[in-house]
Design a protein around this motif. Structure first.
Motif, PDB file in Angstrom:
ATOM      1  N   VAL A 115      -4.287  -2.747  -4.456  1.00  0.00           N
ATOM      2  CA  VAL A 115      -4.340  -1.401  -3.890  1.00  0.00           C
ATOM      3  C   VAL A 115      -5.349  -0.641  -4.738  1.00  0.00           C
ATOM      4  CG1 VAL A 115      -3.120   0.740  -3.392  1.00  0.00           C
ATOM      5  CG2 VAL A 115      -1.973  -1.464  -3.014  1.00  0.00           C
ATOM      6  N   LEU A 116      -6.386  -0.130  -4.080  1.00  0.00           N
ATOM      7  CA  LEU A 116      -7.506   0.513  -4.766  1.00  0.00           C
ATOM      8  C   LEU A 116      -7.640   1.949  -4.311  1.00  0.00           C
ATOM      9  CD1 LEU A 116     -10.063  -2.383  -4.168  1.00  0.00           C
ATOM     10  CD2 LEU A 116      -8.596  -2.053  -6.182  1.00  0.00           C
ATOM     11  N   SER A 117      -8.160   2.784  -5.212  1.00  0.00           N
ATOM     12  CA  SER A 117      -8.455   4.160  -4.815  1.00  0.00           C
ATOM     13  C   SER A 117      -9.756   4.617  -5.463  1.00  0.00           C
ATOM     14  CB  SER A 117      -7.319   5.108  -5.208  1.00  0.00           C
ATOM     15  OG  SER A 117      -7.298   5.342  -6.585  1.00  0.00           O
ATOM     16  N   GLY A 118     -10.391   5.550  -4.761  1.00  0.00           N
ATOM     17  CA  GLY A 118     -11.569   6.219  -5.274  1.00  0.00           C
ATOM     18  C   GLY A 118     -11.456   7.692  -4.946  1.00  0.00           C
ATOM     19  N   LEU A 173     -14.212  12.933   3.222  1.00  0.00           N
ATOM     20  CA  LEU A 173     -13.281  13.443   2.225  1.00  0.00           C
ATOM     21  C   LEU A 173     -13.728  14.813   1.718  1.00  0.00           C
ATOM     22  CD1 LEU A 173     -12.552  10.322  -0.014  1.00  0.00           C
ATOM     23  CD2 LEU A 173     -10.865  11.599   1.336  1.00  0.00           C
ATOM     24  N   LYS A 174     -12.747  15.677   1.485  1.00  0.00           N
ATOM     25  CA  LYS A 174     -13.021  16.941   0.805  1.00  0.00           C
ATOM     26  C   LYS A 174     -13.378  16.633  -0.650  1.00  0.00           C
ATOM     27  CE  LYS A 174      -9.656  19.599   3.474  1.00  0.00           C
ATOM     28  NZ  LYS A 174      -8.373  20.354   3.420  1.00  0.00           N
ATOM     29  N   PRO A 175     -14.075  17.529  -1.328  1.00  0.00           N
ATOM     30  CA  PRO A 175     -14.282  17.344  -2.776  1.00  0.00           C
ATOM     31  C   PRO A 175     -12.926  17.191  -3.479  1.00  0.00           C
ATOM     32  CG  PRO A 175     -15.664  19.114  -1.951  1.00  0.00           C
ATOM     33  CD  PRO A 175     -14.754  18.729  -0.822  1.00  0.00           C
ATOM     34  N   GLY A 176     -12.809  16.177  -4.304  1.00  0.00           N
ATOM     35  CA  GLY A 176     -11.542  15.884  -4.962  1.00  0.00           C
ATOM     36  C   GLY A 176     -10.612  15.015  -4.138  1.00  0.00           C
ATOM     37  N   GLY A 177     -10.986  14.732  -2.893  1.00  0.00           N
ATOM     38  CA  GLY A 177     -10.159  13.891  -2.022  1.00  0.00           C
ATOM     39  C   GLY A 177     -10.230  12.430  -2.428  1.00  0.00           C
ATOM     40  N   SER A 178      -9.265  11.648  -1.943  1.00  0.00           N
ATOM     41  CA  SER A 178      -9.165  10.240  -2.345  1.00  0.00           C
ATOM     42  C   SER A 178      -9.053   9.306  -1.152  1.00  0.00           C
ATOM     43  CB  SER A 178      -7.940  10.029  -3.241  1.00  0.00           C
ATOM     44  OG  SER A 178      -8.082  10.740  -4.448  1.00  0.00           O
ATOM     45  N   LEU A 179      -9.656   8.126  -1.305  1.00  0.00           N
ATOM     46  CA  LEU A 179      -9.537   7.013  -0.374  1.00  0.00           C
ATOM     47  C   LEU A 179      -8.623   5.968  -0.988  1.00  0.00           C
ATOM     48  CD1 LEU A 179     -10.353   5.153   2.033  1.00  0.00           C
ATOM     49  CD2 LEU A 179     -12.383   4.523   0.685  1.00  0.00           C
ATOM     50  N   TYR A 180      -7.668   5.467  -0.204  1.00  0.00           N
ATOM     51  CA  TYR A 180      -6.772   4.386  -0.629  1.00  0.00           C
ATOM     52  C   TYR A 180      -6.935   3.208   0.328  1.00  0.00           C
ATOM     53  CZ  TYR A 180      -4.563   7.970  -3.442  1.00  0.00           C
ATOM     54  OH  TYR A 180      -4.338   8.969  -4.356  1.00  0.00           O
ATOM     55  N   VAL A 181      -7.035   2.016  -0.260  1.00  0.00           N
ATOM     56  CA  VAL A 181      -7.247   0.788   0.507  1.00  0.00           C
ATOM     57  C   VAL A 181      -6.369  -0.312  -0.068  1.00  0.00           C
ATOM     58  CG1 VAL A 181      -8.944  -1.041   0.983  1.00  0.00           C
ATOM     59  CG2 VAL A 181      -9.623   1.338   1.167  1.00  0.00           C
ATOM     60  N   VAL A 182      -5.854  -1.167   0.817  1.00  0.00           N
ATOM     61  CA  VAL A 182      -5.201  -2.396   0.373  1.00  0.00           C
ATOM     62  C   VAL A 182      -6.059  -3.561   0.847  1.00  0.00           C
ATOM     63  CG1 VAL A 182      -3.700  -2.570   2.427  1.00  0.00           C
ATOM     64  CG2 VAL A 182      -3.053  -3.725   0.293  1.00  0.00           C
ATOM     65  N   ILE A 183      -6.265  -4.536  -0.046  1.00  0.00           N
ATOM     66  CA  ILE A 183      -7.088  -5.690   0.316  1.00  0.00           C
ATOM     67  C   ILE A 183      -6.699  -6.876  -0.558  1.00  0.00           C
ATOM     68  CG2 ILE A 183      -8.986  -5.068  -1.244  1.00  0.00           C
ATOM     69  CD1 ILE A 183     -10.858  -6.040   1.149  1.00  0.00           C
ATOM     70  N   LEU A 192       0.829  -1.201   0.000  1.00  0.00           N
ATOM     71  CA  LEU A 192       0.000   0.000   0.000  1.00  0.00           C
ATOM     72  C   LEU A 192       0.867   1.256   0.000  1.00  0.00           C
ATOM     73  CD1 LEU A 192      -2.769   1.480   0.336  1.00  0.00           C
ATOM     74  CD2 LEU A 192      -2.453   1.213   2.807  1.00  0.00           C
ATOM     75  N   LEU A 193       1.815   1.327   0.934  1.00  0.00           N
ATOM     76  CA  LEU A 193       2.662   2.511   1.052  1.00  0.00           C
ATOM     77  C   LEU A 193       3.432   2.787  -0.239  1.00  0.00           C
ATOM     78  CD1 LEU A 193       3.977   1.995   4.678  1.00  0.00           C
ATOM     79  CD2 LEU A 193       2.612   3.936   3.863  1.00  0.00           C
ATOM     80  N   ARG A 194       3.860   1.738  -0.909  1.00  0.00           N
ATOM     81  CA  ARG A 194       4.697   1.901  -2.098  1.00  0.00           C
ATOM     82  C   ARG A 194       3.891   2.163  -3.374  1.00  0.00           C
ATOM     83  NH1 ARG A 194       9.724   1.175  -0.376  1.00  0.00           N
ATOM     84  NH2 ARG A 194       9.986  -0.015   1.552  1.00  0.00           N
TER      85      ARG A 194
END
Length: 194
Positions: free
Chosen positions: A189-192, A148-158, A49-51
């Motif tokens: 690693v996923l993001s939205g 999240l702020k508008p334009g902000g992102s969520l990152y997840v590892v699964i 995730l970090l990388r």
């Protein structure tokens, strides 16, 4: 009492262990303990995730922070305004200790999901507590979206075996799309973005 890392009860036993982690040019030192994810070493999925998170700016919420490693590394690397939260009181104490040990300023909150979280964030990062169950994990994703702020992102590892495909669907419902930043050997690693 429970020894689950997603519990608000103090673990029964204690056996502190220290590990070192290299990211970029920095070597980090983290203390972990029984009842905290992950004891005595950097979790391989957390390392992935970090990388695979792109450079960040602004504010970061490290939700379900455990010993604090994700937020601490990202805050130091990108000079972020850091908030970290966990339901586990031992995790909160260790995160405070580890932030000081690594020279990071952080606001650490004991919070059952987002119940004690205030403000909005540019980024939320989660390594979800798989054994807490899908309802808890999906609540974390929904809460992250809301904070999240508008334009902000969520990152997840699964991992695929832990529900990567249902997480992708959940991201698509919340964000309208899901970006796969990494997919190898069953680890995603996923993001939205909001």
């Amino acid at each position: 009492m429970s020894n689950h890392y997603f519990s608000s009860k103090e673990p029964d036993q204690s056996n502190p262990q220290t590990y070192f982690y290299k990211f970029g040019d920095t070597i980090y030192e983290f203390v972990t303990d029984i009842g905290i994810f992950s004891v005595g070493k950097m979790d391989p999925a957390t390392d992935i995730l970090l990388r695979n998170i792109p450079p960040l700016q602004g504010s970061l919420l490290d939700m379900g922070c455990g010993c604090g490693c994700i937020g601490i590394v990202l805050a130091k690397e990108y000079d972020l305004e850091l908030t970290q939260a966990d339901v586990n009181p031992r995790a909160v104490r260790l995160t405070i200790e580890n932030a000081a040990r690594n020279g990071i300023n952080t606001n650490v909150v004991q919070s059952d999901l987002f119940s004690k979280i205030t403000g909005l964030y540019d980024t939320v990062v989660i390594n979800p507590p798989i054994h807490a169950g899908k309802n808890v994990i999906f609540s974390m994703y929904k809460g992250a979206y809301d904070y999240l702020k508008p334009g902000g992102s969520l990152y997840v590892v699964i991992l695929k075996k832990h529900g990567a495909e249902s997480t992708i669907k959940q991201f698509e419902e919340l964000f309208g799309s899901c970006h796969i930043l990494y997919k190898k050997k069953g680890c995603y690693v996923l993001s939205g973005s909001k």
